[in-house]
Design a protein around this motif. Structure first.
Motif, mmCIF file in Angstrom:
data_model
loop_
_atom_site.group_PDB
_atom_site.id
_atom_site.type_symbol
_atom_site.label_atom_id
_atom_site.label_comp_id
_atom_site.label_asym_id
_atom_site.label_seq_id
_atom_site.Cartn_x
_atom_site.Cartn_y
_atom_site.Cartn_z
ATOM 1 N N ASN A 1 -68.971 40.290 9.300
ATOM 2 C CA ASN A 1 -69.992 40.861 10.535
ATOM 3 C C ASN A 1 -70.926 41.913 10.099
ATOM 4 O O ASN A 1 -71.725 42.270 10.588
ATOM 5 N N GLY A 2 -70.569 42.400 8.769
ATOM 6 C CA GLY A 2 -71.291 43.667 8.377
ATOM 7 C C GLY A 2 -70.572 44.926 8.661
ATOM 8 O O GLY A 2 -69.740 44.851 9.657
ATOM 9 N N TYR A 3 -71.045 46.102 7.969
ATOM 10 C CA TYR A 3 -70.327 47.438 8.437
ATOM 11 C C TYR A 3 -70.557 47.813 9.696
ATOM 12 O O TYR A 3 -69.945 48.281 10.497
ATOM 13 N N THR A 4 -72.182 47.880 10.220
ATOM 14 C CA THR A 4 -72.410 48.395 11.315
ATOM 15 C C THR A 4 -71.742 47.511 12.415
ATOM 16 O O THR A 4 -71.561 48.361 13.561
ATOM 17 N N ALA A 5 -71.747 46.408 12.598
ATOM 18 C CA ALA A 5 -71.426 45.733 13.574
ATOM 19 C C ALA A 5 -69.952 45.462 13.854
ATOM 20 O O ALA A 5 -69.419 45.093 14.906
ATOM 21 N N THR A 6 -69.123 45.846 12.713
ATOM 22 C CA THR A 6 -67.785 46.037 12.932
ATOM 23 C C THR A 6 -67.241 47.359 13.476
ATOM 24 O O THR A 6 -67.328 48.352 12.938
ATOM 25 N N GLY A 7 -66.831 47.264 14.829
ATOM 26 C CA GLY A 7 -66.447 48.593 15.596
ATOM 27 C C GLY A 7 -64.926 48.693 15.197
ATOM 28 O O GLY A 7 -64.414 47.927 14.749
ATOM 29 N N MET A 8 -64.635 50.119 15.667
ATOM 30 C CA MET A 8 -63.305 50.560 15.290
ATOM 31 C C MET A 8 -62.289 49.640 16.053
ATOM 32 O O MET A 8 -61.256 49.464 15.771
ATOM 33 N N MET B 1 -53.036 47.803 14.996
ATOM 34 C CA MET B 1 -52.769 49.225 15.169
ATOM 35 C C MET B 1 -53.331 49.747 15.925
ATOM 36 O O MET B 1 -54.574 49.407 16.351
ATOM 37 N N SER B 2 -53.293 51.023 16.419
ATOM 38 C CA SER B 2 -53.844 51.703 17.431
ATOM 39 C C SER B 2 -54.946 52.435 16.669
ATOM 40 O O SER B 2 -54.686 52.686 15.132
ATOM 41 N N SER B 3 -55.819 52.909 17.350
ATOM 42 C CA SER B 3 -56.872 53.651 16.504
ATOM 43 C C SER B 3 -56.447 54.878 15.932
ATOM 44 O O SER B 3 -56.775 55.522 15.002
ATOM 45 N N ARG B 4 -55.316 55.655 16.629
ATOM 46 C CA ARG B 4 -54.762 56.821 16.059
ATOM 47 C C ARG B 4 -54.291 56.593 14.655
ATOM 48 O O ARG B 4 -54.320 57.404 13.982
ATOM 49 N N THR B 5 -53.513 55.431 14.585
ATOM 50 C CA THR B 5 -52.648 54.997 13.556
ATOM 51 C C THR B 5 -54.043 54.888 12.314
ATOM 52 O O THR B 5 -53.736 55.394 11.130
ATOM 53 N N LEU B 6 -54.927 54.093 12.785
ATOM 54 C CA LEU B 6 -56.006 53.855 11.763
ATOM 55 C C LEU B 6 -56.659 54.906 11.297
ATOM 56 O O LEU B 6 -56.889 55.060 10.067
ATOM 57 N N TYR B 7 -56.975 56.117 12.019
ATOM 58 C CA TYR B 7 -57.640 57.188 11.511
ATOM 59 C C TYR B 7 -56.462 57.751 10.576
ATOM 60 O O TYR B 7 -56.979 58.561 9.743
ATOM 61 N N LYS B 8 -55.263 57.851 11.046
ATOM 62 C CA LYS B 8 -54.309 58.638 10.344
ATOM 63 C C LYS B 8 -54.100 58.054 8.883
ATOM 64 O O LYS B 8 -54.056 58.769 7.702
ATOM 65 N N HIS B 9 -54.344 56.599 8.888
ATOM 66 C CA HIS B 9 -54.095 55.861 7.358
ATOM 67 C C HIS B 9 -55.318 56.043 6.684
ATOM 68 O O HIS B 9 -55.513 56.137 5.320
ATOM 69 N N VAL B 10 -56.549 56.207 7.207
ATOM 70 C CA VAL B 10 -57.955 56.137 6.401
ATOM 71 C C VAL B 10 -58.795 57.081 6.633
ATOM 72 O O VAL B 10 -59.856 57.220 5.897
ATOM 73 N N GLY B 11 -58.803 57.840 7.876
ATOM 74 C CA GLY B 11 -59.567 58.986 8.095
ATOM 75 C C GLY B 11 -60.715 58.527 8.924
ATOM 76 O O GLY B 11 -61.103 59.193 9.983
ATOM 77 N N SER B 12 -61.564 57.692 8.410
ATOM 78 C CA SER B 12 -62.676 57.576 9.123
ATOM 79 C C SER B 12 -63.280 55.722 8.699
ATOM 80 O O SER B 12 -62.694 55.223 7.876
ATOM 81 N N LYS B 13 -64.258 55.281 9.500
ATOM 82 C CA LYS B 13 -64.820 54.223 9.373
ATOM 83 C C LYS B 13 -65.523 53.979 7.806
ATOM 84 O O LYS B 13 -65.280 52.907 6.934
ATOM 85 N N ALA B 14 -66.105 55.085 7.313
ATOM 86 C CA ALA B 14 -66.794 54.964 6.486
ATOM 87 C C ALA B 14 -65.649 55.040 4.859
ATOM 88 O O ALA B 14 -65.772 54.475 3.848
ATOM 89 N N ALA B 15 -64.613 55.931 5.464
ATOM 90 C CA ALA B 15 -63.696 56.117 4.246
ATOM 91 C C ALA B 15 -62.952 54.622 4.041
ATOM 92 O O ALA B 15 -62.696 54.059 3.042
#
Length: 173
Positions: free
Chosen positions: A18-25, A34-48
């Motif tokens: 789908n591409g980077y931009t079109a793939t939302g969190m 997983m929850s968005s909180r868990t996702l951010y905990k494990h990777v930090g950001s979409k760019a990371a």
């Protein structure tokens, strides 16, 4: 497979299709289960996360081209296109989408393309028995071009580039 690996695997499939931009969190969290909180905990950001995806893909791709001849290089690229799909280079697509303005992506792309170029130079030197900078650059352009032409021509583009590369190698022997 731990949560971070599962997330990376799911994210790679989504970003590639789908591409980077079109793939939302939200899509990423759903695909990874997983929850968005868990996702951010494990990777930090979409760019990371994209940087992690690209680093993982780089390792897989570079392992796939551990070969000793230009002919085998194009065979491996053809195998990659058949297995991964013909959508072009995820590294260059993500760089183009972000305009080179996302440091995590720009760094991953630079690292991959530098390693890929170095690997092609090594393959050419082993195949010929000596270094040939000009031929290595020609093979690099054929390999990159075949990957992109495969988007609309399929693996036949890789086969055509393979034939051209073999002619170039034979002319240099």
């Amino acid at each position: 497979m731990d949560k971070t690996d599962a997330l990376t695997f799911a994210a790679e499939r989504l970003f590639d299709r789908n591409g980077y931009t079109a793939t939302g969190m939200d899509r990423l969290t759903q695909a990874a289960g997983m929850s968005s909180r868990t996702l951010y905990k494990h990777v930090g950001s979409k760019a990371a996360l994209m940087g992690r995806v690209l680093a993982t893909r780089d390792r897989r791709f570079m392992e796939s081209i551990e070969v000793k001849s230009v002919d085998a290089l194009f065979s491996a690229i053809g195998d990659w296109v058949r297995a991964e799909g013909a959508r072009g280079c995820l590294f260059l697509r993500s760089l183009a989408e972000t305009g080179g303005e996302t440091p995590e992506i720009a760094a991953a792309v630079t690292a991959h393309k530098t390693a890929f170029r170095r690997r092609i130079h090594e393959i050419v030197a082993v195949d010929l028995g000596h270094d040939d900078q000009v031929l290595a650059e020609q093979i690099l352009v054929l390999a990159e071009g075949a990957t992109h032409a495969a988007v609309y021509r399929g693996v036949a583009a890789v086969s055509s580039a393979r034939s051209a590369a073999c002619l170039l190698v034979e002319a240099r022997r």
